[in-house]
Design an enzyme around this catalytic site. Structure first.
Site, PDB file in Angstrom:
ATOM      1  N   ARG A  32       0.851  -1.198   0.000  1.00 57.17           N
ATOM      2  CA  ARG A  32       0.000   0.000   0.000  1.00 57.17           C
ATOM      3  C   ARG A  32       0.878   1.237   0.000  1.00 57.17           C
ATOM      4  O   ARG A  32       0.574   2.230   0.637  1.00 57.17           O
ATOM      5  CB  ARG A  32      -0.930   0.026   1.225  1.00 57.17           C
ATOM      6  CG  ARG A  32      -2.025  -1.004   1.185  1.00 57.17           C
ATOM      7  CD  ARG A  32      -3.133  -0.548   0.255  1.00 57.17           C
ATOM      8  NE  ARG A  32      -3.910  -1.689  -0.225  1.00 57.17           N
ATOM      9  CZ  ARG A  32      -4.925  -2.223   0.433  1.00 57.17           C
ATOM     10  NH1 ARG A  32      -5.296  -1.733   1.561  1.00 57.17           N
ATOM     11  NH2 ARG A  32      -5.559  -3.244  -0.075  1.00 57.17           N
ATOM     12  N   ARG A  36      -3.832   5.546   0.921  1.00 58.60           N
ATOM     13  CA  ARG A  36      -4.570   6.749   1.322  1.00 58.60           C
ATOM     14  C   ARG A  36      -3.780   7.730   2.167  1.00 58.60           C
ATOM     15  O   ARG A  36      -4.167   8.875   2.310  1.00 58.60           O
ATOM     16  CB  ARG A  36      -5.808   6.330   2.127  1.00 58.60           C
ATOM     17  CG  ARG A  36      -6.946   5.931   1.244  1.00 58.60           C
ATOM     18  CD  ARG A  36      -8.062   5.362   2.047  1.00 58.60           C
ATOM     19  NE  ARG A  36      -7.668   4.117   2.684  1.00 58.60           N
ATOM     20  CZ  ARG A  36      -8.496   3.297   3.298  1.00 58.60           C
ATOM     21  NH1 ARG A  36      -9.750   3.609   3.411  1.00 58.60           N
ATOM     22  NH2 ARG A  36      -8.067   2.184   3.830  1.00 58.60           N
ATOM     23  N   ARG A  45      -7.521  10.849  -5.842  1.00 57.15           N
ATOM     24  CA  ARG A  45      -8.774  10.175  -5.473  1.00 57.15           C
ATOM     25  C   ARG A  45      -9.929  11.151  -5.270  1.00 57.15           C
ATOM     26  O   ARG A  45     -11.097  10.761  -5.319  1.00 57.15           O
ATOM     27  CB  ARG A  45      -8.561   9.323  -4.223  1.00 57.15           C
ATOM     28  CG  ARG A  45      -7.837   8.015  -4.502  1.00 57.15           C
ATOM     29  CD  ARG A  45      -8.766   6.943  -5.120  1.00 57.15           C
ATOM     30  NE  ARG A  45      -9.494   6.282  -4.052  1.00 57.15           N
ATOM     31  CZ  ARG A  45     -10.761   6.477  -3.774  1.00 57.15           C
ATOM     32  NH1 ARG A  45     -11.463   7.309  -4.494  1.00 57.15           N
ATOM     33  NH2 ARG A  45     -11.339   5.847  -2.786  1.00 57.15           N
ATOM     34  N   ASP A  81      -5.613  -3.592  -8.154  1.00 53.90           N
ATOM     35  CA  ASP A  81      -6.175  -4.271  -6.984  1.00 53.90           C
ATOM     36  C   ASP A  81      -6.358  -5.748  -7.300  1.00 53.90           C
ATOM     37  O   ASP A  81      -6.607  -6.110  -8.455  1.00 53.90           O
ATOM     38  CB  ASP A  81      -7.517  -3.658  -6.574  1.00 53.90           C
ATOM     39  CG  ASP A  81      -7.880  -4.049  -5.147  1.00 53.90           C
ATOM     40  OD1 ASP A  81      -7.539  -3.304  -4.215  1.00 53.90           O
ATOM     41  OD2 ASP A  81      -8.467  -5.134  -4.964  1.00 53.90           O
ATOM     42  N   TYR A 158     -13.049 -13.605  -0.692  1.00 52.32           N
ATOM     43  CA  TYR A 158     -13.901 -12.457  -1.042  1.00 52.32           C
ATOM     44  C   TYR A 158     -15.135 -12.890  -1.826  1.00 52.32           C
ATOM     45  O   TYR A 158     -16.237 -12.398  -1.598  1.00 52.32           O
ATOM     46  CB  TYR A 158     -13.113 -11.429  -1.855  1.00 52.32           C
ATOM     47  CG  TYR A 158     -12.233 -10.565  -0.984  1.00 52.32           C
ATOM     48  CD1 TYR A 158     -12.784  -9.527  -0.233  1.00 52.32           C
ATOM     49  CD2 TYR A 158     -10.873 -10.796  -0.885  1.00 52.32           C
ATOM     50  CE1 TYR A 158     -11.995  -8.753   0.592  1.00 52.32           C
ATOM     51  CE2 TYR A 158     -10.071 -10.026  -0.065  1.00 52.32           C
ATOM     52  CZ  TYR A 158     -10.636  -9.005   0.675  1.00 52.32           C
ATOM     53  OH  TYR A 158      -9.864  -8.247   1.495  1.00 52.32           O
TER      54      TYR A 158
HETATM   55  O1  CP3 Z   1       0.443  -1.710  -2.579  1.00 50.09           O
HETATM   56  C1  CP3 Z   1       0.158  -0.810  -3.383  1.00 50.09           C
HETATM   57  O2  CP3 Z   1       0.475   0.364  -3.182  1.00 50.09           O
HETATM   58  C2  CP3 Z   1      -0.497  -1.163  -4.704  1.00 50.09           C
HETATM   59  C3  CP3 Z   1      -1.905  -1.013  -4.739  1.00 50.09           C
HETATM   60  C4  CP3 Z   1      -2.785  -2.052  -4.112  1.00 50.09           C
HETATM   61  C5  CP3 Z   1      -4.163  -1.810  -3.873  1.00 50.09           C
HETATM   62  N1  CP3 Z   1      -4.720  -2.972  -3.462  1.00 50.09           N
HETATM   63  C6  CP3 Z   1      -4.863  -0.531  -4.103  1.00 50.09           C
HETATM   64  C7  CP3 Z   1      -5.956  -0.221  -3.140  1.00 50.09           C
HETATM   65  C8  CP3 Z   1      -2.530  -3.373  -3.737  1.00 50.09           C
HETATM   66  C9  CP3 Z   1      -1.216  -4.151  -3.734  1.00 50.09           C
HETATM   67  C10 CP3 Z   1      -3.764  -3.952  -3.347  1.00 50.09           C
HETATM   68  C11 CP3 Z   1      -3.891  -5.387  -2.977  1.00 50.09           C
HETATM   69  C12 CP3 Z   1      -5.086  -5.805  -2.255  1.00 50.09           C
HETATM   70  N2  CP3 Z   1      -6.361  -5.407  -2.416  1.00 50.09           N
HETATM   71  C13 CP3 Z   1      -5.090  -6.826  -1.280  1.00 50.09           C
HETATM   72  C14 CP3 Z   1      -3.893  -7.590  -0.845  1.00 50.09           C
HETATM   73  C15 CP3 Z   1      -3.067  -6.771   0.056  1.00 50.09           C
HETATM   74  C16 CP3 Z   1      -3.583  -6.708   1.444  1.00 50.09           C
HETATM   75  O3  CP3 Z   1      -3.880  -5.611   1.922  1.00 50.09           O
HETATM   76  O4  CP3 Z   1      -3.634  -7.771   2.074  1.00 50.09           O
HETATM   77  C17 CP3 Z   1      -6.393  -6.972  -0.810  1.00 50.09           C
HETATM   78  C18 CP3 Z   1      -6.862  -7.911   0.281  1.00 50.09           C
HETATM   79  C19 CP3 Z   1      -7.193  -6.083  -1.555  1.00 50.09           C
HETATM   80  C20 CP3 Z   1      -8.657  -5.884  -1.461  1.00 50.09           C
HETATM   81  C21 CP3 Z   1      -8.949  -4.515  -1.001  1.00 50.09           C
HETATM   82  N3  CP3 Z   1      -8.904  -3.379  -1.814  1.00 50.09           N
HETATM   83  C22 CP3 Z   1      -9.303  -4.090   0.295  1.00 50.09           C
HETATM   84  C23 CP3 Z   1      -9.423  -5.015   1.499  1.00 50.09           C
HETATM   85  C24 CP3 Z   1      -9.509  -2.706   0.240  1.00 50.09           C
HETATM   86  C25 CP3 Z   1     -10.003  -1.806   1.322  1.00 50.09           C
HETATM   87  C26 CP3 Z   1      -8.860  -1.452   2.205  1.00 50.09           C
HETATM   88  C27 CP3 Z   1      -9.263  -0.487   3.280  1.00 50.09           C
HETATM   89  O5  CP3 Z   1      -8.416  -0.310   4.150  1.00 50.09           O
HETATM   90  O6  CP3 Z   1     -10.360   0.067   3.231  1.00 50.09           O
HETATM   91  C28 CP3 Z   1      -9.209  -2.266  -1.071  1.00 50.09           C
HETATM   92  C29 CP3 Z   1      -9.229  -0.882  -1.578  1.00 50.09           C
HETATM   93  C30 CP3 Z   1      -7.889  -0.368  -2.020  1.00 50.09           C
HETATM   94  N4  CP3 Z   1      -7.113  -0.953  -2.946  1.00 50.09           N
HETATM   95  C31 CP3 Z   1      -7.244   0.791  -1.556  1.00 50.09           C
HETATM   96  C32 CP3 Z   1      -6.042   0.900  -2.265  1.00 50.09           C
HETATM   97  C33 CP3 Z   1      -5.000   1.980  -2.172  1.00 50.09           C
HETATM   98  C34 CP3 Z   1      -7.833   1.714  -0.473  1.00 50.09           C
HETATM   99  C35 CP3 Z   1      -7.810   3.127  -0.806  1.00 50.09           C
HETATM  100  C36 CP3 Z   1      -8.927   3.695  -1.592  1.00 50.09           C
HETATM  101  O7  CP3 Z   1     -10.106   3.359  -1.384  1.00 50.09           O
HETATM  102  O8  CP3 Z   1      -8.596   4.552  -2.419  1.00 50.09           O
END
Ligand code: CP3
Length: 361
Positions: A32, A36, A45, A81, A158
């Site tokens: 990440r 954010r 965003r 994602d 999921y």
């Molecule tokens: O790491 C990075 O900077 C690359 C971008 C990235 C995102 N998602 C963008 C994102 C990566 C590597 C992911 C992987 C991802 N997505 C995983 C595996 C990594 C982990 O955290 O275990 C998972 C489980 C997801 C599914 C997912 N997408 C979740 C659970 C969420 C919500 C997270 C939260 O804290 O609310 C997302 C949304 C998401 N994907 C965000 C980002 C930057 C949140 C920010 C936003 O809404 O803009």
């Protein structure tokens, strides 16, 4: 004679560490990294949704590169994602503010599994591959680019739960009540993950990370029977020569089994001692991790202390990639991430390059 492998200055340190070659200082990136907590990301965003950002390759490539420039990390990770591959399955994906991802039509029966269409990411998510191409071009070789996908179990969790879960009871129920449907689902997701990763590699990704973020909820026995063969198939099918990072959290009881499934690098979270975990796995694998993301909310002095403890666990052995144990938390001050990156570079300088393993004071 000093062969290429003995010269810590040849090639990017991140890729050298993936291959357990010595490095001048420990490479670091964070999960990440574009999240954010970064004002530059918040600004983008404010203009577009998460899904729109993922579907706009030049914007996705730009935030990927900006994160590297702001943080000074040794690898970029493509902005995308793991759930993007779900939307074309027709299950209804949305990211709800504050609630995380939702699947509106969860897949919980053998019948629902059989109804899932066979989709090719090249056709269904071409924007991800285009973003990889643009990011690689924009990085101009400054640092390697990491592509990624969800591992079959985490994707299945999921699809089956439909919403973020802690206990994963629906997922475990399907696994135990209808193993045939479970294995069919996992086979389908393994193919999807493999194509998604190899597509990113064809577009220019230098390494890939397989995220099995929630697999730590399983017993070792269930992991062995219901997950390992499928993760192994994905990893064995990755384009040869491209390093694979195999990551999960809460996996202290599963590390050897995850290693058996494969990967050049094993991701560790902060619940394990890095030195002890690496000792269990042996020198045949590289490790990534494992600072507690919550420590980045503390003072820079505390962060530095935590960085030193992780580096001490690695003891200068070749094959350590510094990272957090999981993603950066949303309210992390961004300059604390920079403080961590700087501390890693400063405190690890010279540890591996000289080959004096275990020489840290
Ligand atoms: O790491 C990075 O900077 C690359 C971008 C990235 C995102 N998602 C963008 C994102 C990566 C590597 C992911 C992987 C991802 N997505 C995983 C595996 C990594 C982990 O955290 O275990 C998972 C489980 C997801 C599914 C997912 N997408 C979740 C659970 C969420 C919500 C997270 C939260 O804290 O609310 C997302 C949304 C998401 N994907 C965000 C980002 C930057 C949140 C920010 C936003 O809404 O803009």
């Amino acid at each position: 004679m000093r062969g290429a492998d003995a010269d810590a200055s040849t090639g990017p340190s991140f890729l050298r560490a993936c291959r357990r070659q010595p490095v001048a200082c420990t490479p670091v990136w964070v999960m990440r990294q574009i999240g954010r907590y970064l004002p530059a990301y918040q600004a983008v965003r404010a203009r577009m949704s998460l899904l729109d950002l993922c579907k706009t390759p030049d914007a996705a490539a730009e935030v990927t590169i900006r994160a590297v420039e702001i943080l000074g990390v040794d690898a970029a990770i493509i902005f995308a994602d793991i759930l993007l591959v779900m939307e074309p399955l027709g299950v209804g994906l949305s990211f709800l503010q504050g609630e995380g991802p939702m699947i509106h039509r969860p897949v919980r029966t053998g019948e629902a599994v059989r109804r899932l269409p066979d989709v090719d990411p090249a056709e269904s998510v071409p924007f991800v591959f285009e973003a990889v191409r643009l990011a690689r071009e924009g990085l101009g070789g400054r640092v390697p680019l990491i592509g990624f996908a969800g591992a079959p179990f985490t994707l299945a969790s999921y699809l089956v739960e439909g919403r973020p879960s802690r206990a994963f009871l629906e997922t475990k129920h399907l696994m135990h009540a209808d193993p045939d449907a479970w294995h069919t689902l996992m086979e389908r997701l393994a193919v999807l993950s493999t194509r998604y990763l190899n597509g990113q590699i064809a577009a220019g990704a230098d390494a890939v990370q397989l995220f099995d973020s929630w697999v730590g909820c399983l017993s070792p026995d269930d992991y062995r029977r219901f997950v390992l063969p499928h993760s192994r198939r994905v990893i064995a099918s990755i384009t040869p020569g491209v390093p694979v990072i195999h990551f999960g959290t809460g996996t202290a009881g599963l590390l050897e089994l995850m290693q058996e499934a494969g990967g050049d690098v094993l991701g560790l979270d902060w619940r394990v001692d890095l030195g002890q975990a690496w000792g269990r796995l042996g020198d045949g694998v590289a490790v990534q991790g494992n600072l507690d993301p919550a420590l980045l909310l503390a003072s820079p002095a505390e962060i530095r202390r935590g960085v030193r403890a992780v580096l001490d666990g690695a003891a200068g052995r070749p094959g350590h990639i510094f990272n957090l144990g999981h993603g950066v938390l949303p309210h992390t001050p961004w300059d604390h991430v920079v403080a961590m990156v700087d501390a890693v570079h400063e405190l690890s300088t010279g540890t591996g390059a000289s080959g004096r393993f275990g020489s840290r004071a």
